[in-house]
Design a protein around this motif. Structure first.
Motif, mmCIF file in Angstrom:
data_model
loop_
_atom_site.group_PDB
_atom_site.id
_atom_site.type_symbol
_atom_site.label_atom_id
_atom_site.label_comp_id
_atom_site.label_asym_id
_atom_site.label_seq_id
_atom_site.Cartn_x
_atom_site.Cartn_y
_atom_site.Cartn_z
ATOM 1 N N TYR A 50 0.831 -1.201 0.000
ATOM 2 C CA TYR A 50 0.000 0.000 0.000
ATOM 3 C C TYR A 50 0.871 1.260 0.000
ATOM 4 O O TYR A 50 0.579 2.216 -0.703
ATOM 5 C CB TYR A 50 -0.949 0.012 1.200
ATOM 6 C CG TYR A 50 -1.872 1.198 1.154
ATOM 7 C CD1 TYR A 50 -2.976 1.197 0.306
ATOM 8 C CD2 TYR A 50 -1.619 2.332 1.916
ATOM 9 C CE1 TYR A 50 -3.806 2.299 0.236
ATOM 10 C CE2 TYR A 50 -2.445 3.430 1.847
ATOM 11 C CZ TYR A 50 -3.541 3.418 1.001
ATOM 12 O OH TYR A 50 -4.350 4.504 0.919
ATOM 13 N N LYS A 51 1.945 1.245 0.773
ATOM 14 C CA LYS A 51 2.852 2.406 0.793
ATOM 15 C C LYS A 51 3.455 2.653 -0.586
ATOM 16 O O LYS A 51 3.603 3.783 -1.015
ATOM 17 C CB LYS A 51 3.988 2.176 1.793
ATOM 18 C CG LYS A 51 3.604 2.332 3.228
ATOM 19 C CD LYS A 51 4.827 1.964 4.060
ATOM 20 C CE LYS A 51 4.779 2.416 5.459
ATOM 21 N NZ LYS A 51 5.967 1.984 6.195
ATOM 22 N N ARG A 52 3.801 1.564 -1.260
ATOM 23 C CA ARG A 52 4.459 1.670 -2.566
ATOM 24 C C ARG A 52 3.473 1.999 -3.690
ATOM 25 O O ARG A 52 3.763 2.814 -4.561
ATOM 26 C CB ARG A 52 5.169 0.344 -2.855
ATOM 27 C CG ARG A 52 6.167 0.366 -3.962
ATOM 28 C CD ARG A 52 7.039 -0.897 -4.001
ATOM 29 N NE ARG A 52 6.401 -2.114 -3.578
ATOM 30 C CZ ARG A 52 5.730 -2.943 -4.378
ATOM 31 N NH1 ARG A 52 5.631 -2.694 -5.651
ATOM 32 N NH2 ARG A 52 5.181 -4.048 -3.893
ATOM 33 N N LEU A 53 2.281 1.399 -3.659
ATOM 34 C CA LEU A 53 1.361 1.492 -4.794
ATOM 35 C C LEU A 53 0.070 2.259 -4.508
ATOM 36 O O LEU A 53 -0.724 2.487 -5.427
ATOM 37 C CB LEU A 53 0.992 0.073 -5.270
ATOM 38 C CG LEU A 53 2.160 -0.804 -5.706
ATOM 39 C CD1 LEU A 53 1.704 -2.235 -5.902
ATOM 40 C CD2 LEU A 53 2.789 -0.245 -6.973
ATOM 41 N N GLY A 54 -0.154 2.621 -3.248
ATOM 42 C CA GLY A 54 -1.383 3.340 -2.909
ATOM 43 C C GLY A 54 -2.616 2.525 -3.268
ATOM 44 O O GLY A 54 -2.662 1.317 -3.073
ATOM 45 N N GLY A 55 -3.603 3.193 -3.830
ATOM 46 C CA GLY A 55 -4.866 2.549 -4.193
ATOM 47 C C GLY A 55 -4.740 1.467 -5.248
ATOM 48 O O GLY A 55 -5.666 0.686 -5.458
ATOM 49 N N ALA A 56 -3.598 1.400 -5.924
ATOM 50 C CA ALA A 56 -3.389 0.361 -6.940
ATOM 51 C C ALA A 56 -2.889 -0.951 -6.333
ATOM 52 O O ALA A 56 -2.741 -1.940 -7.047
ATOM 53 C CB ALA A 56 -2.402 0.853 -7.998
ATOM 54 N N ALA A 57 -2.631 -0.970 -5.029
ATOM 55 C CA ALA A 57 -2.162 -2.201 -4.380
ATOM 56 C C ALA A 57 -3.272 -3.247 -4.432
ATOM 57 O O ALA A 57 -4.418 -2.976 -4.097
ATOM 58 C CB ALA A 57 -1.767 -1.918 -2.931
ATOM 59 N N ALA A 58 -2.919 -4.435 -4.861
ATOM 60 C CA ALA A 58 -3.899 -5.520 -4.978
ATOM 61 C C ALA A 58 -4.283 -6.041 -3.596
ATOM 62 O O ALA A 58 -3.419 -6.210 -2.735
ATOM 63 C CB ALA A 58 -3.321 -6.654 -5.814
ATOM 64 N N PRO A 59 -5.571 -6.309 -3.375
ATOM 65 C CA PRO A 59 -5.963 -6.902 -2.093
ATOM 66 C C PRO A 59 -5.464 -8.336 -2.000
ATOM 67 O O PRO A 59 -5.483 -9.073 -2.982
ATOM 68 C CB PRO A 59 -7.491 -6.844 -2.117
ATOM 69 C CG PRO A 59 -7.865 -6.729 -3.543
ATOM 70 C CD PRO A 59 -6.707 -6.077 -4.248
ATOM 71 N N TYR A 60 -4.992 -8.697 -0.819
ATOM 72 C CA TYR A 60 -4.567 -10.074 -0.572
ATOM 73 C C TYR A 60 -5.737 -10.880 -0.019
ATOM 74 O O TYR A 60 -5.768 -12.086 -0.116
ATOM 75 C CB TYR A 60 -3.420 -10.100 0.415
ATOM 76 C CG TYR A 60 -2.107 -9.685 -0.212
ATOM 77 C CD1 TYR A 60 -2.061 -8.859 -1.323
ATOM 78 C CD2 TYR A 60 -0.917 -10.133 0.293
ATOM 79 C CE1 TYR A 60 -0.864 -8.494 -1.903
ATOM 80 C CE2 TYR A 60 0.292 -9.767 -0.282
ATOM 81 C CZ TYR A 60 0.303 -8.948 -1.382
ATOM 82 O OH TYR A 60 1.491 -8.594 -1.962
ATOM 83 N N MET A 61 -6.684 -10.145 0.566
ATOM 84 C CA MET A 61 -7.862 -10.787 1.136
ATOM 85 C C MET A 61 -8.999 -9.784 1.119
ATOM 86 O O MET A 61 -8.773 -8.591 1.351
ATOM 87 C CB MET A 61 -7.562 -11.238 2.569
ATOM 88 C CG MET A 61 -8.679 -11.940 3.272
ATOM 89 S SD MET A 61 -8.090 -12.519 4.901
ATOM 90 C CE MET A 61 -9.567 -13.289 5.493
ATOM 91 N N ILE A 62 -10.194 -10.266 0.841
ATOM 92 C CA ILE A 62 -11.387 -9.432 0.940
ATOM 93 C C ILE A 62 -12.364 -10.142 1.865
ATOM 94 O O ILE A 62 -12.653 -11.326 1.687
ATOM 95 C CB ILE A 62 -12.048 -9.172 -0.430
ATOM 96 C CG1 ILE A 62 -11.100 -8.367 -1.324
ATOM 97 C CG2 ILE A 62 -13.380 -8.439 -0.253
ATOM 98 C CD1 ILE A 62 -11.635 -8.104 -2.727
ATOM 99 N N VAL A 63 -12.835 -9.409 2.856
ATOM 100 C CA VAL A 63 -13.824 -9.927 3.790
ATOM 101 C C VAL A 63 -15.134 -9.211 3.497
ATOM 102 O O VAL A 63 -15.175 -7.983 3.469
ATOM 103 C CB VAL A 63 -13.389 -9.686 5.253
ATOM 104 C CG1 VAL A 63 -14.457 -10.160 6.216
ATOM 105 C CG2 VAL A 63 -12.056 -10.369 5.530
#
Length: 132
Positions: A50-63
């Protein structure tokens, strides 16, 4: 009526996940994940991503929360989906327990959530580490 904030109002948070690295040496460590609520879905990704990619960071898990039965049966259904092999089944289970600890039920801990979202200058990351 309960005037406590909801997950929708406390959109962002961090969780600390502790891990055993070696069963023979009992070495442990931890990693941080970034949590973002979008309506009734909680997206979880590694903090470094998230720090590196912001909103483009892929989710690792969705609840996902399905609360249709809360008013009539006092029950909510929860579904967790993992999108990476970097999270083990044990890791994802721990994350679900931590989400519940911080956001849901009688044991929820809104103080840090509120400080993080509404008064970030008063927030100390060490407080999460101590409670994890």
């Amino acid at each position: 009526s309960d005037s406590s904030p909801t997950a929708e109002e406390l959109t962002y948070f961090f969780l600390c996940l502790r891990r055993f690295f070696s069963s023979s040496t009992k070495r442990t460590g931890h990693f941080m994940v970034f949590v973002q609520w979008q309506d009734k879905h909680c997206l979880i990704t590694y903090l470094d991503d998230y720090k590196r990619l912001g909103g483009a960071a892929a989710p690792y898990m969705i609840v996902s929360l399905f609360d249709d039965l809360v008013k009539t049966k006092d029950v909510a259904l929860v579904r967790g989906e993992v999108f990476t092999d970097r999270l083990s089944k044990s890791d994802s289970s721990k994350l679900l327990v931590d989400l519940k600890k911080w956001y849901l039920g009688a044991e929820r801990n809104y103080d840090l959530l509120i400080r993080f979202n509404e008064r970030p200058s008063e927030f100390q990351l060490d407080e999460i580490l101590r409670q994890s």
